[in-house]
Design a protein around this motif. Sequence first.
Motif: not given
Length: 615
Positions: A406-408, A553, A557-558, A560
Amino acid sequence: MSQKTVRLTMAQAVARFLTAQKTVIDGETLPIFGGVWAIFGHGNVAGLGEALHGVKDELPTYRGQNEQGMAHAAIAYAKASARRRFMACTTSIGPGALNMVTAAALAHVNRIPVLLLPGDVFANRLPDPVLQQVEDFGDGTVSANDCFRPVSRYYDRITRPEQIIPALRRAMQVLTDPAECGPVTLSLCQDVQAEAYDYPESFFAEKVWTPRRIMPDAEEFAVAAAALRTAKKPVIIAGGGVLYSEASESLAAFAEAHGIPVMETQAGKSALPHIHALNMGSVGVTGTSASNMLAEEADLVLAVGSRLQDFTTGSWALFQNENLRLVGLNVQPFDAHKHNALPLVADARAGLEALDAALMGWQVDSAWTDKALKAKEDWLKDADAARAASNVELPSDAQVIGAVQRGRARATLVCASGGLPGELHKLWRADGPGSYHLDYGFSTMGYEIAGGLGVALARPEDDVVVMVGDGSYLMMNSEIVSAAMLGIRLTIVLLDNSGFGCINRLQMATGGANFNNLFRDTKHVTLPNVDFAAHAAAMGASARKVASLSELEAGLRETEGRSGVTVFVIDTDPLITTEAGGHWWDVAVPEVSERPQVNAAREAYVKALRAQRAG
Ligand SMILES: Cc1ncc(C[n+]2csc(CCOP(=O)(O)OP(=O)(O)O)c2C)c(N)n1
Ligand SMILES: [Mg+2]
């Protein structure tokens, strides 16, 4: 005959020859060697070191931190390049060389090309015994490097400078051969590296290597096609060979045209996108319920580019149809013939395309295809449940996998050992070919981070995410330094369950006491409480420990797209795994024991063995 020659040392000839080897990818001519990993010492610094310096602008030399680690990076590079490009590794003699033996075995098992150039003792033997030389009392020709023989596809020791001419030619032939490829070890005697010879100029002429696509033999093909045509419940097992042959599109077309469900091995995962309707996901010991149910019933298994190792075949207890026929589509006859298969020796793409043409108009009964589609739907519900986040204090590996994806969303995943490979095989949702990268042929603890570095070098556009257990991290982590110094973009998610979780579970499953796997079950004075984030940060990573799945997660996201090495550490539960799916695995349980739990496990084991097909 007078040949134009050039006077070079043997090591200079090696360096020059390597720079002249090319390949063509997407119409572009590229050096086939992406670089050389080196740790210099006694036995290579003066010879090969000097030579590599001379070609450093055409053939980059990278410094590793551990010979096994750098060889892992080289192997991962070749695997992530679908074996179209590869790297060389050079070491000093003795410990430097032997540190690379495990990596050689990894490449040998997984059929990955890598050129290993360990230094060797003096061919002239005058200064013997030299520093780091083992002495054999009965055989003057033995050196430590003989340990590479059983784990090399081609091994040679260079004791005269001109020997390098046929040796390098043969090395290239093996490295580029889809059937034979694997590690090539050229042991370079220290004195010979420095010795000059008049090499023919022609030896250094540019040579372009293109992959060979082996076409099927007409008779073998007719038998295999006829077997398929009469199958009622066929399945396809997609192995690593599908990816190396770049056969994903042909596989999808073949499966769709004939309505055949596809299941993937660890090496073959990502052959089809996870959303492809006919992709049933993983098969075998770590298989989805969909794949395993179909495999159990199948009357024909078309194994494409697979070694058919025990995790794939459920230790040969997975396929239960009495009339099972196995078709082995493989470039390597050794694999094509396994388990009395009808061999179809051919490149995966060429073989699938030929079968597709021969079977035009033929389709399996739609009931079989529909059964597969429904089974996949059922499996996805279980998988969704396993991957979903919750507020448990210690998340499962499966939940961390969910959070990572979900994060990447576009990550290329790298892993090798521990409990993660099984969970990833079932639950990771791979998109493009090669976006899932596991060493599960040798399942080498310590491959993960170095492997991630190699993948990132080969596929710089990819968002490479390494998932690694605390045990594997402690075994080998030092290539974080190499990744950081090279400015490689790499994300590492470290799952800390305070020990060897999967082996602890295996121990319990075989009736054993909790013993010597999780730290709490070990002989100790103080329980380790490793600050992994601080450790990784000290090596140049940007690292932090996260307290929850949602923090992981959000963190992913932060970060990436951020350059450099990013590490997230998360505590996990060592006891939970995904129960859905899976299959029995043959792990021998003691026949006699004072532990009643072992006796019970033995009884279950003996029963389970009845399902195993011999030969
Ligand atoms: C070099 C090497 N040594 C030993 C093993 C056997 N082994 C497989 S997994 C494992 C434990 C891995 O621990 P960790 O990385 O923490 O993963 P976990 O099992 O906790 O998920 C061991 C000892 C191996 N695969 N490779
Ligand atoms: Mg662990």
